[in-house]
Design an enzyme around this catalytic site. Structure first.
Site, PDB file in Angstrom:
ATOM      1  N   CYS A  94       0.853  -1.152  -0.011  1.00 47.68           N
ATOM      2  CA  CYS A  94      -0.063  -0.146   0.092  1.00 47.68           C
ATOM      3  C   CYS A  94       0.929   1.201   0.085  1.00 47.68           C
ATOM      4  CB  CYS A  94      -0.915   0.100   1.225  1.00 47.68           C
ATOM      5  SG  CYS A  94      -1.900   1.427   1.337  1.00 47.68           S
ATOM      6  N   CYS A  97       0.498   3.427   3.455  1.00 43.55           N
ATOM      7  CA  CYS A  97       0.686   2.919   4.854  1.00 43.55           C
ATOM      8  C   CYS A  97       1.970   1.805   4.803  1.00 43.55           C
ATOM      9  CB  CYS A  97      -0.371   2.304   5.867  1.00 43.55           C
ATOM     10  SG  CYS A  97      -0.954   0.791   4.908  1.00 43.55           S
ATOM     11  N   CYS A 143      -7.287  -1.132   1.780  1.00 39.20           N
ATOM     12  CA  CYS A 143      -6.111  -1.812   2.550  1.00 39.20           C
ATOM     13  C   CYS A 143      -6.617  -2.006   3.836  1.00 39.20           C
ATOM     14  CB  CYS A 143      -5.051  -0.554   2.697  1.00 39.20           C
ATOM     15  SG  CYS A 143      -3.579  -0.989   3.678  1.00 39.20           S
ATOM     16  N   CYS A 146      -4.807   0.632   6.955  1.00 40.33           N
ATOM     17  CA  CYS A 146      -5.104   1.992   6.682  1.00 40.33           C
ATOM     18  C   CYS A 146      -6.506   2.430   6.228  1.00 40.33           C
ATOM     19  CB  CYS A 146      -4.169   2.747   6.004  1.00 40.33           C
ATOM     20  SG  CYS A 146      -3.963   2.708   4.091  1.00 40.33           S
ATOM     21  N   CYS A 166      -8.752  -5.654  -9.264  1.00 40.34           N
ATOM     22  CA  CYS A 166      -8.240  -4.716 -10.385  1.00 40.34           C
ATOM     23  C   CYS A 166      -8.051  -3.363  -9.545  1.00 40.34           C
ATOM     24  CB  CYS A 166      -9.368  -4.387 -11.060  1.00 40.34           C
ATOM     25  SG  CYS A 166      -9.281  -3.182 -12.375  1.00 40.34           S
TER      26      CYS A 166
END
Length: 180
Positions: A94, A97, A143, A146, A166
């Protein structure tokens, strides 16, 4: 007539969903990582503690283009993101984060214009939420650490899962495996 109206509807939805500014088609892992982490004290590749930060904090620590997708559920234009056709071997994190999300061996060429994966790196690395935007039901992928918007998951992927995660390139960081 009904088919024509459905075609017009989905064509319009596609235009709105893909109206973001294009990102650079060339990808540099070290530049992408430094951009995401430069001002972000919450970025960690090892800490899996859930983050519950106000939007005002995210706006300060994320680059504007990452903030737009991660916190405002924006979408990159198809075929423009840094990772849609990238073939490196490593792990995708991510960009907000640093949470590990996908491995390159789960990435596949879906021809949809965004990086696509058939499974996450571990249970809990992502969370799901129903997204009713544009008058259709989709499953949004967030995510797991976060809550950043990453993209959507569909049931038209390859075996063994049949899933197609996707994702937006701008909210992913890539770290190559050592030796690559």
């Amino acid at each position: 007539m009904h088919r024509m109206l459905m075609f017009i509807f989905f064509a319009t939805v596609g235009l709105f969903a893909c109206s973001g500014e294009p990102t650079s088609p060339k990808f540099s892992p070290s530049k992408a990582m430094s951009d995401s982490r430069a001002l972000n004290p919450y970025y960690s590749r090892t800490d899996t503690t859930k983050l519950d930060l106000p939007d005002s904090v995210w706006k300060k620590v994320l680059p504007p283009e990452v903030y737009e997708v991660a916190r405002k559920a924006g979408t990159e234009r198809a075929f423009t993101g840094k990772l849609w056709d990238f073939e490196g071997i490593g792990t995708y994190y991510c960009a907000a984060c640093g949470n590990a999300l996908f491995r390159s061996d789960a990435k596949f060429a879906s021809t949809c214009g965004w990086p696509s994966f058939f499974e996450t790196v571990r249970p809990g690395s992502v969370e799901y939420r129903t997204d009713m935007a544009f008058g259709m039901a989709r499953t949004e992928v967030l995510c797991g650490r976060c809550g950043a918007h990453l993209g959507h998951v569909f049931d038209d992927g390859p075996p063994p899962t049949g899933k197609r995660f996707c994702m937006n390139s701008i909210v992913l960081d890539f770290e190559p495996d050592e030796g690559d």
